[in-house]
Scaffold this active site. Structure first.
Site, PDB file in Angstrom:
ATOM      1  N   LYS A 110      26.145  15.592   8.897  1.00  0.00           N
ATOM      2  CA  LYS A 110      25.016  14.801   9.408  1.00  0.00           C
ATOM      3  C   LYS A 110      24.357  13.977   8.297  1.00  0.00           C
ATOM      4  CE  LYS A 110      24.141  17.526  13.493  1.00  0.00           C
ATOM      5  NZ  LYS A 110      23.220  18.337  14.294  1.00  0.00           N
TER       6      LYS A 110
ATOM      7  N   LYS B  73      20.145  39.701  -3.907  1.00  0.00           N
ATOM      8  CA  LYS B  73      18.813  39.191  -3.562  1.00  0.00           C
ATOM      9  C   LYS B  73      18.088  40.159  -2.618  1.00  0.00           C
ATOM     10  CE  LYS B  73      16.481  34.843  -2.655  1.00  0.00           C
ATOM     11  NZ  LYS B  73      16.623  33.404  -2.671  1.00  0.00           N
ATOM     12  N   ALA B  74      18.859  40.738  -1.669  1.00  0.00           N
ATOM     13  CA  ALA B  74      18.259  41.686  -0.718  1.00  0.00           C
ATOM     14  C   ALA B  74      17.712  42.898  -1.469  1.00  0.00           C
ATOM     15  CB  ALA B  74      19.290  42.100   0.317  1.00  0.00           C
TER      16      ALA B  74
ATOM     17  N   HIS C 283      11.522  22.124  -1.290  1.00  0.00           N
ATOM     18  CA  HIS C 283      12.337  22.958  -0.394  1.00  0.00           C
ATOM     19  C   HIS C 283      11.811  22.906   1.037  1.00  0.00           C
ATOM     20  CE1 HIS C 283      13.840  25.843  -3.810  1.00  0.00           C
ATOM     21  NE2 HIS C 283      13.962  24.575  -4.120  1.00  0.00           N
TER      22      HIS C 283
ATOM     23  N   GLU D 251      18.134  26.628   4.096  1.00  0.00           N
ATOM     24  CA  GLU D 251      17.224  26.040   3.101  1.00  0.00           C
ATOM     25  C   GLU D 251      17.771  24.691   2.647  1.00  0.00           C
ATOM     26  OE1 GLU D 251      15.164  28.044  -0.603  1.00  0.00           O
ATOM     27  OE2 GLU D 251      17.139  27.289  -1.194  1.00  0.00           O
TER      28      GLU D 251
ATOM     29  N   THR E  17      20.492  22.912 -12.832  1.00  0.00           N
ATOM     30  CA  THR E  17      21.866  23.422 -12.967  1.00  0.00           C
ATOM     31  C   THR E  17      22.049  24.103 -14.315  1.00  0.00           C
ATOM     32  OG1 THR E  17      22.615  21.599 -11.592  1.00  0.00           O
ATOM     33  CG2 THR E  17      24.305  22.725 -12.848  1.00  0.00           C
TER      34      THR E  17
HETATM   35  P1  0O2 Z   1      20.796  30.699  -5.976  1.00  0.00           P
HETATM   36  O1  0O2 Z   1      21.817  31.406  -6.774  1.00  0.00           O
HETATM   37  O2  0O2 Z   1      20.596  29.301  -6.392  1.00  0.00           O
HETATM   38  O3  0O2 Z   1      21.010  30.829  -4.507  1.00  0.00           O
HETATM   39  P2  0O2 Z   1      10.243  33.537  -2.330  1.00  0.00           P
HETATM   40  O4  0O2 Z   1       9.927  32.430  -1.378  1.00  0.00           O
HETATM   41  O5  0O2 Z   1       9.745  33.307  -3.720  1.00  0.00           O
HETATM   42  O6  0O2 Z   1       9.865  34.872  -1.768  1.00  0.00           O
HETATM   43  P3  0O2 Z   1      12.992  32.824  -2.981  1.00  0.00           P
HETATM   44  O7  0O2 Z   1      14.094  32.845  -1.977  1.00  0.00           O
HETATM   45  O8  0O2 Z   1      13.346  33.285  -4.366  1.00  0.00           O
HETATM   46  O9  0O2 Z   1      11.819  33.690  -2.427  1.00  0.00           O
HETATM   47  O10 0O2 Z   1      12.436  31.375  -2.972  1.00  0.00           O
HETATM   48  P4  0O2 Z   1      12.383  30.266  -4.066  1.00  0.00           P
HETATM   49  O11 0O2 Z   1      11.610  30.754  -5.251  1.00  0.00           O
HETATM   50  O12 0O2 Z   1      11.874  29.086  -3.361  1.00  0.00           O
HETATM   51  O13 0O2 Z   1      13.893  30.076  -4.556  1.00  0.00           O
HETATM   52  C1  0O2 Z   1      14.875  29.608  -3.698  1.00  0.00           C
HETATM   53  C2  0O2 Z   1      15.979  28.960  -4.498  1.00  0.00           C
HETATM   54  O14 0O2 Z   1      15.433  27.905  -5.296  1.00  0.00           O
HETATM   55  C3  0O2 Z   1      16.669  29.857  -5.504  1.00  0.00           C
HETATM   56  O15 0O2 Z   1      17.651  30.624  -4.868  1.00  0.00           O
HETATM   57  C4  0O2 Z   1      17.243  28.825  -6.483  1.00  0.00           C
HETATM   58  O16 0O2 Z   1      18.385  28.183  -5.911  1.00  0.00           O
HETATM   59  C5  0O2 Z   1      16.119  27.811  -6.540  1.00  0.00           C
HETATM   60  N1  0O2 Z   1      15.186  28.188  -7.627  1.00  0.00           N
HETATM   61  C6  0O2 Z   1      13.970  28.740  -7.506  1.00  0.00           C
HETATM   62  N2  0O2 Z   1      13.415  28.936  -8.697  1.00  0.00           N
HETATM   63  C7  0O2 Z   1      14.290  28.469  -9.623  1.00  0.00           C
HETATM   64  C8  0O2 Z   1      14.274  28.376 -11.067  1.00  0.00           C
HETATM   65  O17 0O2 Z   1      13.328  28.765 -11.748  1.00  0.00           O
HETATM   66  N3  0O2 Z   1      15.376  27.836 -11.652  1.00  0.00           N
HETATM   67  C9  0O2 Z   1      16.452  27.382 -10.940  1.00  0.00           C
HETATM   68  N4  0O2 Z   1      17.484  26.856 -11.598  1.00  0.00           N
HETATM   69  N5  0O2 Z   1      16.497  27.477  -9.575  1.00  0.00           N
HETATM   70  C10 0O2 Z   1      15.432  28.009  -8.936  1.00  0.00           C
HETATM   71  P5  0O2 Z   1      18.227  31.937  -5.540  1.00  0.00           P
HETATM   72  O18 0O2 Z   1      18.676  32.844  -4.467  1.00  0.00           O
HETATM   73  O19 0O2 Z   1      17.227  32.499  -6.503  1.00  0.00           O
HETATM   74  O20 0O2 Z   1      19.444  31.454  -6.374  1.00  0.00           O
END
Ligand code: 0O2
Length: 267
Positions: free
Chosen positions: A23, A56-57, A121, A140, A153
């Site tokens: 899309k 993560k869980a 996001h 997301e 990255t």
């Molecule tokens: P991956 O490996 O990329 O999938 P919350 O809302 O805080 O309870 P959550 O899900 O941690 O829970 O939300 P958040 O903080 O919005 O983070 C979601 C995703 O954003 C992360 O997924 C990362 O992809 C990215 N992200 C958030 N914070 C950072 C950071 O400090 N550095 C980088 N590089 N990416 C970040 P995952 O599952 O953590 O990781």
């Protein structure tokens, strides 16, 4: 949970990622075909790996039977924009769609994370249809600039390398780099109109040339060789001069020639 069950759970998420990518790609093509500037530069998508879901869980103390409700990024789409201003345009496009229902917004651009992470996001609800019927799931969408993506990255790789315990010296460098990214994005925003004009012209030129070449190809079937060689020579001369106005004029003339051959063939 056995592998088969994981497959069943994750299958609709794979479908959602595939559909969402198509899309957004199509949206990009629509802008390009219309010769308009596109606020989307690149689209990526992935389904979180099983290992990453479990990790993560566990970190968030989420029982495995609640992951679909409470882990919102099992399906993840990343939209990369050229300029900060484009991010809001993309957010609005998504909010105006009826096939994606935004249920949560996180603005890490206005309020960057302590790490320096910046991105916008959106958590959406999205409906997929499989052989088992319709299923509404969460996904997301991360929207950020090329520069923010570069930083994220690199930082993500370092988090992985240091198992989320990045040494202070590197943290400081990353924080400095994050500030430099803000400066870079602001500088680019200042010349956005210039860059957009240049890109629009390039896209327009591509579209015109593609139309001309299609017409020439079709003329091969109906016109005589001498005429086609004359047309090709003229096209090459106009193309070399690089005048977009002349190129567009030539396209219109060629359209008329092609149309007259089409009319003749119908007689
Ligand atoms: P991956 O490996 O990329 O999938 P919350 O809302 O805080 O309870 P959550 O899900 O941690 O829970 O939300 P958040 O903080 O919005 O983070 C979601 C995703 O954003 C992360 O997924 C990362 O992809 C990215 N992200 C958030 N914070 C950072 C950071 O400090 N550095 C980088 N590089 N990416 C970040 P995952 O599952 O953590 O990781």
């Amino acid at each position: 949970m056995d592998i088969q069950l994981w497959r069943e759970i994750l299958d609709p998420y794979f479908l959602a990622v595939d559909e969402l990518k198509v899309k957004f790609q199509h949206l990009k093509s629509e802008y390009n075909n219309a010769g308009e500037y596109c606020p989307i530069d690149q689209i990526e998508g992935r389904v979180k790996s099983i290992a990453s879901i479990i990790e993560k869980a566990q970190k968030k103390d989420i029982p495995l039977d609640e992951i679909e409700d409470r882990l919102v990024d099992i399906a993840g789409i990343r939209i990369i924009c050229q300029f900060v201003e484009d991010i809001q345009t993309v957010v609005n496009i998504i909010k105006n769609r009826v096939d994606m229902n935004v249920i949560q917004e996180k603005d890490y651009i206005t309020n960057s994370k302590p790490s320096g992470y910046r991105s916008y996001h959106l958590i959406i609800e999205y409906l997929v249809h499989t052989t088992k019927g319709a299923k509404k799931l969460k996904a997301e969408i991360q929207i950020r600039t090329l520069a923010m993506d570069f930083w994220a990255t690199i930082e993500h790789s370092l988090q992985y390398k240091y198992k989320y315990n990045i040494p202070q010296t590197i943290k400081t460098r990353l924080s400095n780099a994050a500030n430099a990214i803000i400066v870079l994005d602001n500088e680019m925003a200042a010349v956005r109109d210039e860059i957009m004009d240049a890109q629009d012209s390039l896209q327009l030129k591509d579209n015109i040339v593609s139309d001309i070449l299609t017409n020439v190809q079709n003329l091969y079937k109906v016109a005589n060789k001498r005429e086609i060689i004359k047309i090709q020579d003229e096209f090459l001369k106009i193309y070399k001069d690089g005048d977009l106005y002349e190129l567009e004029k030539f396209r219109k003339e060629l359209d008329i020639i092609s149309e007259s051959y089409r009319a003749q063939s119908l007689m």
